[in-house]
Write a protein that holds these residues in place. Structure first.
Motif, PDB file in Angstrom:
ATOM      1  N   PRO A  73       0.810  -1.247  -0.025  1.00 40.36           N
ATOM      2  CA  PRO A  73       0.017  -0.039   0.016  1.00 40.36           C
ATOM      3  C   PRO A  73       0.806   1.307  -0.092  1.00 40.36           C
ATOM      4  N   LYS A  74       1.977   1.490   0.636  1.00 36.56           N
ATOM      5  CA  LYS A  74       2.660   2.622   0.641  1.00 36.56           C
ATOM      6  C   LYS A  74       3.472   2.699  -0.635  1.00 36.56           C
ATOM      7  N   MET A  75       3.501   1.714  -1.462  1.00 34.41           N
ATOM      8  CA  MET A  75       4.119   1.973  -3.025  1.00 34.41           C
ATOM      9  C   MET A  75       2.949   2.716  -3.705  1.00 34.41           C
ATOM     10  N   LEU A  76       1.647   1.934  -3.432  1.00 33.94           N
ATOM     11  CA  LEU A  76       0.363   2.514  -4.314  1.00 33.94           C
ATOM     12  C   LEU A  76       0.055   4.063  -3.927  1.00 33.94           C
ATOM     13  N   ASN A  77       0.400   4.344  -2.822  1.00 36.78           N
ATOM     14  CA  ASN A  77       0.312   5.918  -2.269  1.00 36.78           C
ATOM     15  C   ASN A  77       1.260   6.722  -3.105  1.00 36.78           C
ATOM     16  N   VAL A  78       2.526   6.095  -3.178  1.00 34.49           N
ATOM     17  CA  VAL A  78       3.625   6.954  -3.957  1.00 34.49           C
ATOM     18  C   VAL A  78       2.935   7.121  -5.589  1.00 34.49           C
ATOM     19  N   GLY A  89      -4.348  12.301 -11.388  1.00 36.38           N
ATOM     20  CA  GLY A  89      -5.002  11.706 -10.380  1.00 36.38           C
ATOM     21  C   GLY A  89      -6.666  11.877 -10.213  1.00 36.38           C
ATOM     22  N   ASP A  90      -7.148  12.946 -10.852  1.00 27.29           N
ATOM     23  CA  ASP A  90      -8.546  12.945 -10.763  1.00 27.29           C
ATOM     24  C   ASP A  90      -9.333  12.631 -11.955  1.00 27.29           C
ATOM     25  N   LEU A  91      -8.849  12.007 -12.857  1.00 30.27           N
ATOM     26  CA  LEU A  91      -9.777  11.627 -14.072  1.00 30.27           C
ATOM     27  C   LEU A  91     -10.491  10.182 -13.614  1.00 30.27           C
ATOM     28  N   GLY A  92     -10.405   9.563 -12.790  1.00 29.53           N
ATOM     29  CA  GLY A  92     -11.136   8.589 -12.450  1.00 29.53           C
ATOM     30  C   GLY A  92     -10.860   7.209 -13.327  1.00 29.53           C
ATOM     31  N   SER A  93     -10.040   7.432 -14.425  1.00 23.57           N
ATOM     32  CA  SER A  93      -9.537   6.278 -14.907  1.00 23.57           C
ATOM     33  C   SER A  93      -8.729   5.207 -14.339  1.00 23.57           C
ATOM     34  N   LEU A  94      -7.826   5.926 -13.622  1.00 24.53           N
ATOM     35  CA  LEU A  94      -6.813   5.158 -12.843  1.00 24.53           C
ATOM     36  C   LEU A  94      -7.424   4.695 -11.501  1.00 24.53           C
ATOM     37  N   VAL A  95      -7.195   3.398 -11.400  1.00 20.90           N
ATOM     38  CA  VAL A  95      -7.974   2.656 -10.140  1.00 20.90           C
ATOM     39  C   VAL A  95      -6.897   1.941  -9.382  1.00 20.90           C
ATOM     40  N   TRP A  96      -6.552   2.379  -8.236  1.00 17.89           N
ATOM     41  CA  TRP A  96      -5.587   1.966  -7.309  1.00 17.89           C
ATOM     42  C   TRP A  96      -6.061   0.745  -6.555  1.00 17.89           C
ATOM     43  N   VAL A  97      -5.360  -0.434  -6.590  1.00 18.10           N
ATOM     44  CA  VAL A  97      -5.726  -1.770  -6.212  1.00 18.10           C
ATOM     45  C   VAL A  97      -4.713  -2.489  -5.102  1.00 18.10           C
ATOM     46  N   GLU A  98      -4.893  -2.490  -3.866  1.00 21.99           N
ATOM     47  CA  GLU A  98      -3.952  -3.193  -3.130  1.00 21.99           C
ATOM     48  C   GLU A  98      -4.195  -4.850  -3.482  1.00 21.99           C
ATOM     49  N   GLY A  99      -3.098  -5.565  -3.940  1.00 21.82           N
ATOM     50  CA  GLY A  99      -3.659  -6.971  -4.340  1.00 21.82           C
ATOM     51  C   GLY A  99      -2.157  -7.772  -4.434  1.00 21.82           C
ATOM     52  N   ASP A 100      -2.381  -9.052  -4.496  1.00 18.86           N
ATOM     53  CA  ASP A 100      -1.401  -9.911  -4.735  1.00 18.86           C
ATOM     54  C   ASP A 100      -1.540 -10.511  -6.176  1.00 18.86           C
ATOM     55  N   LEU A 104      -5.269 -12.434  -7.720  1.00 23.08           N
ATOM     56  CA  LEU A 104      -5.839 -11.568  -8.195  1.00 23.08           C
ATOM     57  C   LEU A 104      -7.161 -11.644  -7.779  1.00 23.08           C
ATOM     58  N   THR A 105      -7.830 -10.675  -7.417  1.00 26.84           N
ATOM     59  CA  THR A 105      -9.281 -10.401  -7.273  1.00 26.84           C
ATOM     60  C   THR A 105     -10.304  -9.963  -8.326  1.00 26.84           C
ATOM     61  N   PHE A 106      -9.681  -9.928  -9.348  1.00 25.77           N
ATOM     62  CA  PHE A 106     -10.522  -9.419 -10.623  1.00 25.77           C
ATOM     63  C   PHE A 106     -11.147 -10.659 -11.014  1.00 25.77           C
ATOM     64  N   LYS A 107     -12.293 -10.743 -12.132  1.00 24.23           N
ATOM     65  CA  LYS A 107     -13.072 -11.446 -12.646  1.00 24.23           C
ATOM     66  C   LYS A 107     -12.257 -12.115 -13.687  1.00 24.23           C
ATOM     67  N   ASP A 108     -12.565 -13.370 -13.916  1.00 23.65           N
ATOM     68  CA  ASP A 108     -12.197 -14.219 -15.304  1.00 23.65           C
ATOM     69  C   ASP A 108     -12.429 -13.215 -16.554  1.00 23.65           C
ATOM     70  N   ASP A 109     -11.604 -13.285 -17.419  1.00 25.27           N
ATOM     71  CA  ASP A 109     -11.926 -12.726 -18.879  1.00 25.27           C
ATOM     72  C   ASP A 109     -12.295 -11.318 -18.657  1.00 25.27           C
ATOM     73  N   SER A 110     -11.617 -10.529 -17.798  1.00 27.65           N
ATOM     74  CA  SER A 110     -12.226  -9.110 -17.663  1.00 27.65           C
ATOM     75  C   SER A 110     -11.343  -8.064 -17.933  1.00 27.65           C
ATOM     76  N   MET A 111     -10.092  -8.291 -18.412  1.00 30.07           N
ATOM     77  CA  MET A 111      -9.101  -7.372 -18.875  1.00 30.07           C
ATOM     78  C   MET A 111      -8.811  -7.456 -20.214  1.00 30.07           C
ATOM     79  N   ASP A 112      -8.362  -6.245 -20.733  1.00 29.04           N
ATOM     80  CA  ASP A 112      -7.969  -6.218 -22.325  1.00 29.04           C
ATOM     81  C   ASP A 112      -6.542  -6.232 -22.499  1.00 29.04           C
TER      82      ASP A 112
END
Length: 170
Positions: A73-78, A89-100, A104-112
């Motif tokens: 999380p400290k790296m994400l804050n940087v 930072g304020d565009l809404g398109s960048l989403v910061w996710v703490e994860g391993d 991953l907590t993302f759904k199957d077949d969810s990323m381009d």
């Protein structure tokens, strides 16, 4: 084919990702080194500006999501701070996710698209990370891994370490 260059930042690596407005992209281990995520977003924004005269910019902007995932999380804050400094930072398109990356907590077949830049060397089980990348990528999704090799020769290792820890971060 492997290309040799002075710095990855001089390559147009994001062009290999087939970027488009409205895409969902995952940048793993991108907390402090979120340059790839920034380049992806800036490239998509550039495409948006050139291609849509008379359309509502906010609608297209909100559809694009670049997920920056890091276990620390400290790296994400940087990374968040760097995004603010670049005006992203304020565009809404960048989403910061703490994860391993191995769970991953993302759904199957969810990323381009999926990128991991100089981070795969820091995971415990590379095979789990690759399996997760495959799981979250859509059928024609793009995977891009930027990494350097392991060096055993002492003199070369000193040069490699200097380059990796002093030149690349610049």
């Amino acid at each position: 084919m492997m290309e040799k260059v002075a710095s990855w930042k001089h390559l147009d690596v994001v062009s290999k990702l087939n970027l488009f407005p409205g895409m969902k992209h995952l940048d793993v281990a991108g907390g402090t080194d979120c340059d790839v995520a920034f380049r992806i977003l800036e490239t998509i924004n550039s495409v948006n500006r050139r291609s849509r005269e008379g359309t509502i910019e906010d609608d297209l902007q909100e559809e694009t999501h670049i997920y920056v995932c890091d276990i620390n999380p400290k790296m994400l804050n940087v990374g968040k701070k760097r995004a603010q400094e670049r005006g992203l930072g304020d565009l809404g398109s960048l989403v910061w996710v703490e994860g391993d990356a191995e769970k991953l907590t993302f759904k199957d077949d969810s990323m381009d698209g999926y990128t991991i830049a100089f981070g795969i060397r820091n995971v415990t089980h590379i095979e789990k990370v690759l399996a997760e990348a495959y799981r979250v990528l859509k059928k024609r999704g793009r995977f891009l891994c930027l990494e350097l090799s392991h060096v055993d020769t002492p003199v070369c290792k000193q040069l490699y370490d200097y380059y990796t820890f002093s030149v690349i971060p610049v």
